[in-house]
Design a protein around this motif. Structure first.
Motif, short mmCIF file in Angstrom:
data_model
loop_
_atom_site.label_atom_id
_atom_site.label_comp_id
_atom_site.label_asym_id
_atom_site.label_seq_id
_atom_site.Cartn_x
_atom_site.Cartn_y
_atom_site.Cartn_z
N SER A 102 0.66 -1.14 0.27
CA SER A 102 0.03 -0.40 -0.08
C SER A 102 1.32 1.14 0.29
O SER A 102 2.39 1.16 0.30
N HIS A 103 0.06 2.54 -0.44
CA HIS A 103 1.17 3.43 -0.23
C HIS A 103 0.55 4.38 1.04
O HIS A 103 -0.12 3.83 2.01
N GLU A 116 -3.75 4.46 -6.44
CA GLU A 116 -3.30 3.13 -4.83
C GLU A 116 -4.08 1.87 -4.91
O GLU A 116 -4.42 1.41 -5.73
N GLU A 165 3.29 -3.69 -5.24
CA GLU A 165 3.95 -2.70 -6.15
C GLU A 165 5.80 -3.59 -6.06
O GLU A 165 6.27 -3.18 -4.36
N MET A 192 9.06 0.19 -5.40
CA MET A 192 8.51 1.15 -4.16
C MET A 192 9.24 2.53 -4.06
O MET A 192 9.91 1.31 -3.04
N ASN A 232 6.44 7.20 -1.40
CA ASN A 232 5.42 7.01 -2.82
C ASN A 232 5.55 7.22 -3.83
O ASN A 232 4.52 6.56 -4.55
N GLY A 280 4.55 2.65 6.16
CA GLY A 280 4.63 1.81 4.92
C GLY A 280 4.40 0.43 5.23
O GLY A 280 5.36 -0.34 6.12
#
Length: 568
Positions: free
Chosen positions: A194-195, A209, A216, A219, A223, A312
């Motif tokens: 997740s962001h 999102e 991801e 990353m 973000n 995060g």
């Protein structure tokens, strides 16, 4: 992404977090106006200065202390500090008599502002060097272009090695050279579910999102997007991440020239929102894949929270290829990592001697002949018990009972049959004590141990069958023993509500079938019963009155199953 915070004002958050440093480390001073944390060593040495946007704690401010950073400059959340802040740190807050090394991550704002401060300090006659760390392989050469690789958690290893070398009295020339050598031999990559949400900012819930099942890969720590999004499990994710770091055939990301003789340091870093328990599972997966797929057994493994992206929900992997510093064994990369540091954010409590001894101990442990208990097909009762415990407790009761039942079945499959009930009971006790935990596990273990003692006390001295009457007396004595450790009685909505009817009925009738049915009736009778003991007293939510006590239901199912087995 969680948008809930205890402190929603980002300015207040950064300032109070900096002030907290002075409470947790008495050797650290804070210049709050310029957001500088600094430390004065007892004797002059090369000063190591670093910093960046806030939100990456414990990097960088919690790395200030003896053996690590001399000063750290903080910006607002995810934003570089200004050149003036950095200049004040170099010229007025750290010892500059032996020179200053600035270590900064490769982000445009950080490089420009720290670089400007370095030039200003040099214009004042201060000897200053700067090392820019770009260790992220999430974005390859083509996409990185002229900007190059981003800096992420591998930066912490550069800071630690440079700080330890400076503490040993090395010159600025050597400290700067070894810091650059370290930076050149690190590859890192992060992944997140997740962001993150920055306190004080509105959430837009945009298309950017990640979906529920997406990860991801690559990353960044602010973000920034990674190289790809995919749906995968942990083993495949780790496989991809290690491939990005180590695959020689990937010309876009092959940043390390490695051979079979090379040694590595592994850093598994929590981006802030992963539980300690889960990070342990992630670390184990990384270590096993390194050994199995890449024939790499790191000489040092660091696992913990070093550089975050606020909260995060992700982790990063960093690999440092150990390279000769040219300064002798006591100033090797590994020895410098092992060197002590009085900084609250540096988490590496295991000494070099312990690592050396650990290699031999690991070989001994690998030779253990303990067999792992594999799960069986006994699953019928667990979902109901877990569902009930989710409503009235913390949801672990069913899993614990299932684990114990499966372990007993495995024990029955691999041990010789015996006519001696005490031997059989001791085998069951050993399994229960190892396989079951929590409150239920403790109660079962105490009761069964007391039952074994009761059988010994009530059995005839000469060889003879153990009658139902002997079992009944032993069960009654085990109930009395259990009463020493728990005040639970029938009517308290616990597993005792099933256990007491079983023992009482067996004592009176000698019939296991009737006793098992009585246990089931007792368990069902807990519906609507208000709890007097156990976690249900303060955890139970809505709907508790419609379900039986999970522990009582689980015990009743176990006794009913035992009865079925005896009747086959």
């Amino acid at each position: 992404m969680s948008a809930k915070h205890f402190i929603n004002d980002p300015t207040h958050l950064v300032n109070t977090a900096l002030l907290a440093l002075t409470h947790t480390n008495p050797s650290v001073t804070v210049d709050l106006a310029n957001k500088i944390a600094y430390h004065a060593p007892p004797t002059p040495q090369v000063s190591i200065v670093s910093g960046g946007g806030s939100g990456h704690e414990p990097s960088f401010s919690s790395f200030v202390g003896a053996g690590l950073l001399s000063g750290a400059v903080a910006g607002t959340i995810f934003a570089s500090p200004s050149a003036e802040q950095v200049r004040r740190c170099i010229l007025h807050r750290v010892d500059k008599s032996k020179g200053v090394l600035v270590v900064v991550m490769n982000y445009t704002g950080d490089v420009l502002n720290f670089g400007m401060a370095v030039e200003k300090a040099r214009s004042r006659g201060v000897e200053v060097d700067m090392v820019v760390v770009g260790d992220d392989v999430g974005v390859g050469r083509k996409r990185g272009g002229k900007v190059g690789r981003r800096g992420i958690a591998g930066t912490c290893l550069v800071q630690k090695i440079a700080g330890a070398l400076a503490a040993k009295g090395a010159s600025l020339k050597d400290v700067s050279r070894i810091a650059q050598l370290t930076a050149d031999n690190i590859v890192s990559i992060g992944s997140s579910l997740s962001h993150v949400h920055v306190p004080g900012r509105k959430t837009d819930g945009g298309e950017d999102e990640l979906k529920e099942s997406e990860i991801e890969i690559g990353m960044g720590i602010h973000n920034e997007p990674g190289s790809e999004r995919r749906t995968t499990d942990l083993p495949e994710l780790v496989k991809t991440m290690l491939s990005y770091c180590l695959d020689k055939s990937d010309k876009d990301r092959n940043f390390l020239d490695i051979s079979d003789e090379d040694e590595f340091v592994l850093l598994v870093n929590n981006l802030g929102g992963v539980s300690v328990l889960e990070l342990g599972g992630i670390t184990n997966e990384v270590v096993e894949q390194l050994a199995d797929d890449w024939k790499i057994k790191p000489v040092r493994i660091l696992s913990g929270t070093y550089m975050t992206s606020l909260n995060g929900l992700g982790f990063s992997i960093s690999l440092l290829k150990v390279t000769d510093t040219g300064l002798g064994d006591e100033k090797s990369m590994v020895k410098l990592l092992d060197a002590p540091a009085e900084a609250t954010g540096w988490a590496a409590a295991v000494t070099g001697d312990a690592w050396a001894k650990g290699a031999d101990l690991a070989k001994a442990r690998r030779g253990s002949d303990e067999e792992e208990v594999e799960p069986s097909n006994l699953r019928s009762a667990e979902p109901d018990v877990t569902n009930y415990d989710t409503i009235v407790g913390d949801g672990d009761c069913g899993i614990g009972l299932k684990r114990g039942a499966e372990a007993i079945l495995q024990m029955l499959d691999r041990t010789k049959q015996t006519e001696d009930p005490l031997i059989f009971l001791q085998n069951v006790i050993q399994v229960v004590e190892l396989a079951m935990d929590g409150t239920s596990g403790a109660i079962y273990a105490i009761f069964l141990n007391a039952l074994a003692h009761g059988l010994r006390q009530n059995s005839p001295s000469s060889p003879a069958p153990i009658t139902p009457q002997i079992w009944a007396k032993a069960l009654e004595s085990s109930l009395q023993a259990l009463g020493k450790y728990t005040p639970a009685k029938p009517g308290d909505r616990t597993l005792i509500d099933a256990l007491y009817p079983f023992v009482d009925t067996l004592s009176k009738t000698g019939n296991v079938d009737s006793a098992a049915k009585a246990a089931d009736q007792g368990a069902q009778g807990t519906k609507g019963m208000k709890a007097s003991l156990g976690r249900t007293v303060y955890v139970g939510g809505e709907g508790w009155e419609n379900v039986p006590d999970p522990g009582a239901h689980g015990l009743a199912e176990l006794l009913l199953g035992l009865n079925e087995g005896l009747n086959k």
